[in-house]
Motif scaffolding. Structure first.
Motif, PDB file in Angstrom:
ATOM      1  N   MET A  57      -2.658  -2.974 -13.006  1.00 38.28           N
ATOM      2  CA  MET A  57      -1.763  -1.854 -12.868  1.00 38.28           C
ATOM      3  C   MET A  57      -1.677  -1.382 -11.422  1.00 38.28           C
ATOM      4  N   ALA A  58      -2.815  -1.365 -10.748  1.00 38.43           N
ATOM      5  CA  ALA A  58      -2.817  -0.922  -9.351  1.00 38.43           C
ATOM      6  C   ALA A  58      -1.949  -1.850  -8.501  1.00 38.43           C
ATOM      7  N   LYS A  59      -2.005  -3.141  -8.804  1.00 42.18           N
ATOM      8  CA  LYS A  59      -1.198  -4.102  -8.054  1.00 42.18           C
ATOM      9  C   LYS A  59       0.292  -3.818  -8.254  1.00 42.18           C
ATOM     10  N   LEU A  60       0.677  -3.492  -9.468  1.00 37.09           N
ATOM     11  CA  LEU A  60       2.067  -3.155  -9.759  1.00 37.09           C
ATOM     12  C   LEU A  60       2.498  -1.901  -9.000  1.00 37.09           C
ATOM     13  N   VAL A  61       1.663  -0.877  -9.007  1.00 31.60           N
ATOM     14  CA  VAL A  61       1.979   0.368  -8.297  1.00 31.60           C
ATOM     15  C   VAL A  61       2.073   0.105  -6.795  1.00 31.60           C
ATOM     16  N   ARG A  62       1.113  -0.657  -6.257  1.00 32.59           N
ATOM     17  CA  ARG A  62       1.116  -0.994  -4.824  1.00 32.59           C
ATOM     18  C   ARG A  62       2.395  -1.750  -4.451  1.00 32.59           C
ATOM     19  N   LYS A  63       2.748  -2.732  -5.277  1.00 31.36           N
ATOM     20  CA  LYS A  63       3.955  -3.532  -5.029  1.00 31.36           C
ATOM     21  C   LYS A  63       5.205  -2.642  -5.044  1.00 31.36           C
ATOM     22  N   GLU A  64       5.290  -1.739  -5.996  1.00 34.69           N
ATOM     23  CA  GLU A  64       6.437  -0.842  -6.087  1.00 34.69           C
ATOM     24  C   GLU A  64       6.474   0.134  -4.904  1.00 34.69           C
ATOM     25  N   PHE A  65       5.313   0.617  -4.489  1.00 32.06           N
ATOM     26  CA  PHE A  65       5.247   1.511  -3.330  1.00 32.06           C
ATOM     27  C   PHE A  65       5.768   0.789  -2.086  1.00 32.06           C
ATOM     28  N   ILE A  66       5.312  -0.419  -1.890  1.00 29.97           N
ATOM     29  CA  ILE A  66       5.745  -1.207  -0.731  1.00 29.97           C
ATOM     30  C   ILE A  66       7.242  -1.466  -0.792  1.00 29.97           C
ATOM     31  N   ARG A  67       7.739  -1.829  -1.976  1.00 31.21           N
ATOM     32  CA  ARG A  67       9.169  -2.093  -2.135  1.00 31.21           C
ATOM     33  C   ARG A  67      10.003  -0.869  -1.762  1.00 31.21           C
ATOM     34  N   ARG A  68       9.545   0.307  -2.141  1.00 33.54           N
ATOM     35  CA  ARG A  68      10.311   1.538  -1.911  1.00 33.54           C
ATOM     36  C   ARG A  68      10.141   2.125  -0.508  1.00 33.54           C
ATOM     37  N   HIS A  69       8.949   1.997   0.069  1.00 32.38           N
ATOM     38  CA  HIS A  69       8.643   2.806   1.251  1.00 32.38           C
ATOM     39  C   HIS A  69       8.240   2.044   2.510  1.00 32.38           C
ATOM     40  N   CYS A  70       8.065   0.745   2.455  1.00 34.50           N
ATOM     41  CA  CYS A  70       7.568   0.015   3.626  1.00 34.50           C
ATOM     42  C   CYS A  70       8.605  -0.984   4.124  1.00 34.50           C
ATOM     43  N   ARG A  71       8.687  -1.099   5.411  1.00 33.25           N
ATOM     44  CA  ARG A  71       9.585  -2.064   6.044  1.00 33.25           C
ATOM     45  C   ARG A  71       8.848  -2.742   7.193  1.00 33.25           C
ATOM     46  N   ALA A  72       9.230  -3.977   7.443  1.00 33.31           N
ATOM     47  CA  ALA A  72       8.648  -4.716   8.563  1.00 33.31           C
ATOM     48  C   ALA A  72       9.721  -5.617   9.149  1.00 33.31           C
ATOM     49  N   ALA A  73       9.547  -5.949  10.388  1.00 30.71           N
ATOM     50  CA  ALA A  73      10.448  -6.879  11.058  1.00 30.71           C
ATOM     51  C   ALA A  73       9.609  -7.929  11.760  1.00 30.71           C
ATOM     52  N   CYS A  74      10.095  -9.136  11.738  1.00 29.77           N
ATOM     53  CA  CYS A  74       9.389 -10.234  12.391  1.00 29.77           C
ATOM     54  C   CYS A  74      10.324 -10.830  13.437  1.00 29.77           C
ATOM     55  N   ILE A  75       9.781 -10.963  14.631  1.00 27.98           N
ATOM     56  CA  ILE A  75      10.556 -11.532  15.729  1.00 27.98           C
ATOM     57  C   ILE A  75       9.774 -12.718  16.281  1.00 27.98           C
ATOM     58  N   PRO A  76      10.316 -13.914  16.163  1.00 25.36           N
ATOM     59  CA  PRO A  76       9.596 -15.073  16.714  1.00 25.36           C
ATOM     60  C   PRO A  76       9.541 -15.000  18.243  1.00 25.36           C
ATOM     61  N   LEU A  77       8.380 -15.282  18.776  1.00 27.93           N
ATOM     62  CA  LEU A  77       8.196 -15.260  20.230  1.00 27.93           C
ATOM     63  C   LEU A  77       7.811 -16.655  20.705  1.00 27.93           C
ATOM     64  N   ARG A  78       8.326 -16.982  21.854  1.00 25.99           N
ATOM     65  CA  ARG A  78       7.962 -18.259  22.467  1.00 25.99           C
ATOM     66  C   ARG A  78       7.130 -17.960  23.710  1.00 25.99           C
ATOM     67  N   GLY A  79       6.190 -18.824  23.960  1.00 29.25           N
ATOM     68  CA  GLY A  79       5.368 -18.664  25.149  1.00 29.25           C
ATOM     69  C   GLY A  79       4.046 -19.378  24.938  1.00 29.25           C
ATOM     70  N   SER A  80       3.348 -19.553  26.014  1.00 26.68           N
ATOM     71  CA  SER A  80       2.033 -20.192  25.920  1.00 26.68           C
ATOM     72  C   SER A  80       1.054 -19.208  25.291  1.00 26.68           C
ATOM     73  N   LYS A  81      -0.068 -19.717  24.843  1.00 25.70           N
ATOM     74  CA  LYS A  81      -1.079 -18.842  24.237  1.00 25.70           C
ATOM     75  C   LYS A  81      -1.516 -17.749  25.213  1.00 25.70           C
TER      76      LYS A  81
END
Length: 97
Positions: free
Chosen positions: A1-25
């Motif tokens: 149940m906690a996993k379901l609540v966590r998943k729903e919370f993330i779906r409703r309230h969390c956002r992320a963006a991913c930007i690929p970067l190039r470069g040496s380590k």
């Protein structure tokens, strides 16, 4: 149940963006250090340890809304509260072992 609540919370309230970067380590490591230096200390404490360090208060009103929307009753809420108490005692330990 906690996993379901966590998943729903993330779906409703969390956002992320991913930007690929190039470069040496070394270039990427230098960029990471520069970005971390810009952030306030409380936002990067996670970077200094593998332990959970930023203990924020639970957004109770948001969670309560999700529980109501999911139709959770007193039994489900009691089960979630028991699980939360176990987590408070044991943290990220694998509770199955």
């Amino acid at each position: 149940m906690a996993k379901l609540v966590r998943k729903e919370f993330i779906r409703r309230h969390c956002r992320a963006a991913c930007i690929p970067l190039r470069g040496s380590k070394p270039e990427l490591e230098s960029l990471e250090k520069e970005i971390i230096a810009l952030a306030p200390p409380e936002m990067v404490s996670w970077n200094k340890t593998r332990k959970r360090v930023n203990q924020l208060p639970e957004p109770r009103e948001m969670v309560d809304k999700i529980l109501a929307d999911l139709g959770f009753g007193t039994q489900e809420i009691a089960a979630l509260e028991r699980q939360a108490r176990l987590f408070d005692l044991h943290g990220h330990m694998d509770l199955a072992h």
